[in-house]
Design an enzyme around this catalytic site. Structure first.
Site, PDB file in Angstrom:
ATOM      1  N   ASP A 211       0.769  -1.123  -0.002  1.00 18.98           N
ATOM      2  CA  ASP A 211       0.180  -0.016  -0.235  1.00 18.98           C
ATOM      3  C   ASP A 211       0.851   1.137   0.030  1.00 18.98           C
ATOM      4  OD1 ASP A 211      -1.888   1.934   0.287  1.00 18.98           O
ATOM      5  OD2 ASP A 211      -2.788   1.026   2.277  1.00 18.98           O
TER       6      ASP A 211
ATOM      7  N   GLU B 249      -1.955  -1.374  -3.903  1.00 18.34           N
ATOM      8  CA  GLU B 249      -2.883  -0.594  -3.374  1.00 18.34           C
ATOM      9  C   GLU B 249      -2.398   0.985  -3.511  1.00 18.34           C
ATOM     10  OE1 GLU B 249      -4.377  -1.848   0.520  1.00 18.34           O
ATOM     11  OE2 GLU B 249      -5.366   0.182   1.044  1.00 18.34           O
TER      12      GLU B 249
ATOM     13  N   LYS C 165     -14.441   0.444   2.447  1.00 16.18           N
ATOM     14  CA  LYS C 165     -14.274   0.809   3.813  1.00 16.18           C
ATOM     15  C   LYS C 165     -15.541   1.430   4.438  1.00 16.18           C
ATOM     16  CE  LYS C 165      -9.116   1.203   3.817  1.00 16.18           C
ATOM     17  NZ  LYS C 165      -8.285   2.055   3.880  1.00 16.18           N
TER      18      LYS C 165
HETATM   19  C1  MUC Z   1      -5.113   2.087   4.407  1.00 13.47           C
HETATM   20  O1  MUC Z   1      -4.799   3.027   3.694  1.00 13.47           O
HETATM   21  O2  MUC Z   1      -5.422   1.037   3.684  1.00 13.47           O
HETATM   22  C2  MUC Z   1      -5.344   0.007   6.551  1.00 13.47           C
HETATM   23  C3  MUC Z   1      -4.399  -1.027   6.946  1.00 13.47           C
HETATM   24  C4  MUC Z   1      -3.111  -0.274   7.542  1.00 13.47           C
HETATM   25  O3  MUC Z   1      -2.211  -0.793   7.681  1.00 13.47           O
HETATM   26  O4  MUC Z   1      -3.533   0.846   7.200  1.00 13.47           O
HETATM   27  C5  MUC Z   1      -4.748   1.290   6.798  1.00 13.47           C
HETATM   28  C6  MUC Z   1      -4.966   2.321   6.016  1.00 13.47           C
HETATM   29 MG    MG Z   2      -4.925   1.729   1.806  1.00 15.43          MG
END
Ligand code: MUC
Ligand code: MG
Length: 383
Positions: free
Chosen positions: A199, A225, A276
């Site tokens: 991410d 991500e 979410k």
């Molecule tokens: C995100 O941006 O996904 C979700 C899991 C994590 O570690 O941070 C979040 C936020």
């Molecule tokens: Mg994220």
């Protein structure tokens, strides 16, 4: 007062709960979460709980714990008092009329409303959302200590405990070359044992993403991500066309409203949506975004904003009702916090989160734990 379950009272409090270790993301590190917990009372029925958590004050998006609490107390609660609690759509419409945006705040109120009505009827919340289609979902864990040895140790422990075998790495804070080296070391250490995702939390521009995503995919990453800014659909579209089938591109910050979902679907700018409840503005709207994904042949992933067990279980209820094209979920928020506000957490078995049953969200909230972490008592300042 109207309807079978008139809404009598709504309260919102901020909790401050330390994390078990610093959690490092592209935009900073957190060592505590400050969820907003909503409690809602129905005149002839039960009380329900909702939650909105964000990460790092207003640094994940525009809302902060303080703005969420204020929006609920000053604008959302007043337009719902006396209204029929059973009419979720009408409640959302009243909140929209009183207050633009503020999806996190609205989601916490809608969550508490659905919990309260479901408890009053003696039903699990998922039954008011279409009914359960999944009994469990693969559960990811995020490696975000910033240190390779510590990340590997954490991953090995969770593999041995049969809790997680999908690991998400938070990158984007360091030089991209350093991120590629970090991820490659972890990938070598976990080879053949785990699925790896990253991410970037919007940290890269299009050119950086085009240059550094291929080596991450070569290292073994299969889900990427939000590599670029939320507005950068052109870059997401190019990446979707050029990265090939070895990895999927997942939108997170880019997909909040139903209109965002439509635009991403039309431009074929991602293969997966991270869903979410907070950013979509509630459980019902999460299901609507999922419906757009399904219609456009886009997969879904059960995302988290690192909620306590209240927000995590509520999310689990709506995720349990969605279609088959999923990439698991990451509702691990409770495990990242030093303690929780419920008597029993959702069960993790054989790398899967067991999705809860009711009544409501199927939780017993501990009032003493709410008091223990209440900012009115902790006296902590906003981060
Ligand atoms: C995100 O941006 O996904 C979700 C899991 C994590 O570690 O941070 C979040 C936020
Ligand atoms: Mg994220």
């Amino acid at each position: 007062m109207t309807g079978r379950f008139p809404i009598e009272r709504i309260e919102a409090r901020i909790l401050d709960i330390p994390t078990i270790r610093p959690h490092k993301l592209s935009f900073g590190a957190i060592s505590r979460q400050s969820p907003v917990i909503v409690q809602l009372w129905l005149r002839h029925g039960a009380t329900g709980f909702g939650e909105a958590a964000t990460i790092g004050g207003p640094s994940w998006n525009e809302e902060s714990p303080e703005s969420i609490q204020h929006a609920i107390q000053a604008y959302l609660a007043p337009v719902l008092l006396g209204q029929d609690g059973g009419q979720f759509g009408a409640a959302l419409a009243r909140m929209d009329l009183a207050c633009k945006g503020n999806a996190f705040a609205k989601s916490a109120v809608e969550m508490a409303l659905i919990d309260a009505v479901a408890r009053s009827l003696g039903l699990p919340a998922h039954q008011l959302l279409g009914g359960k289609r999944h009994h469990s979902l693969p559960l990811a864990w995020t490696l975000a200590s910033g240190d390779v040895a510590r990340d590997l140790e954490e991953a090995q422990l969770r593999l041995a405990q049969k809790r997680h075998r999908i690991f998400k790495m938070k990158i984007g804070a360091r030089r991209p070359e350093d991120d590629v080296a970090h991820v490659s070391q972890i990938a070598r250490g976990l080879q053949g044992q785990a699925t790896l995702t990253v991410d970037v939390n919007q940290a890269w521009d299009g050119a950086t993403a085009r240059r550094y995503l291929p080596p991450l995919i070569d290292a073994g990453v299969t889900l990427i991500e939000q590599p670029v800014a939320k507005w950068n659909l052109a870059a997401l579209q190019t990446l979707s066309q050029t990265l090939g089938d070895r990895a999927h591109l997942m939108a997170d910050e880019s997909v909040c409203t139903l209109q965002d979902a439509m635009q991403l679907a039309r431009s074929q700018a991602s293969q997966v949506f991270s869903l979410k409840v907070a950013k979509h503005g509630g459980l019902l709207r999460t299901a609507q975004v999922a419906a757009v994904a399904e219609a456009a042949d886009i997969g879904w992933y059960g995302g988290t904003m690192l909620e306590t067990s209240i927000g995590s279980a509520a999310s689990a209820h709506v995720f349990s009702t969605l279609g088959p094209q999923h990439h698991g979920c990451e509702l691990f928020g409770p495990q990242l916090l030093v303690d929780d506000v419920v008597s029993e957490r959702m069960v993790i078995r054989d790398f899967e989160l067991q999705l809860p049953d009711g009544p409501g969200f199927g939780l017993t909230v501990e009032p003493s734990q709410l008091d223990r972490f209440d900012r009115a008592r902790t006296g902590l300042r906003p981060v």
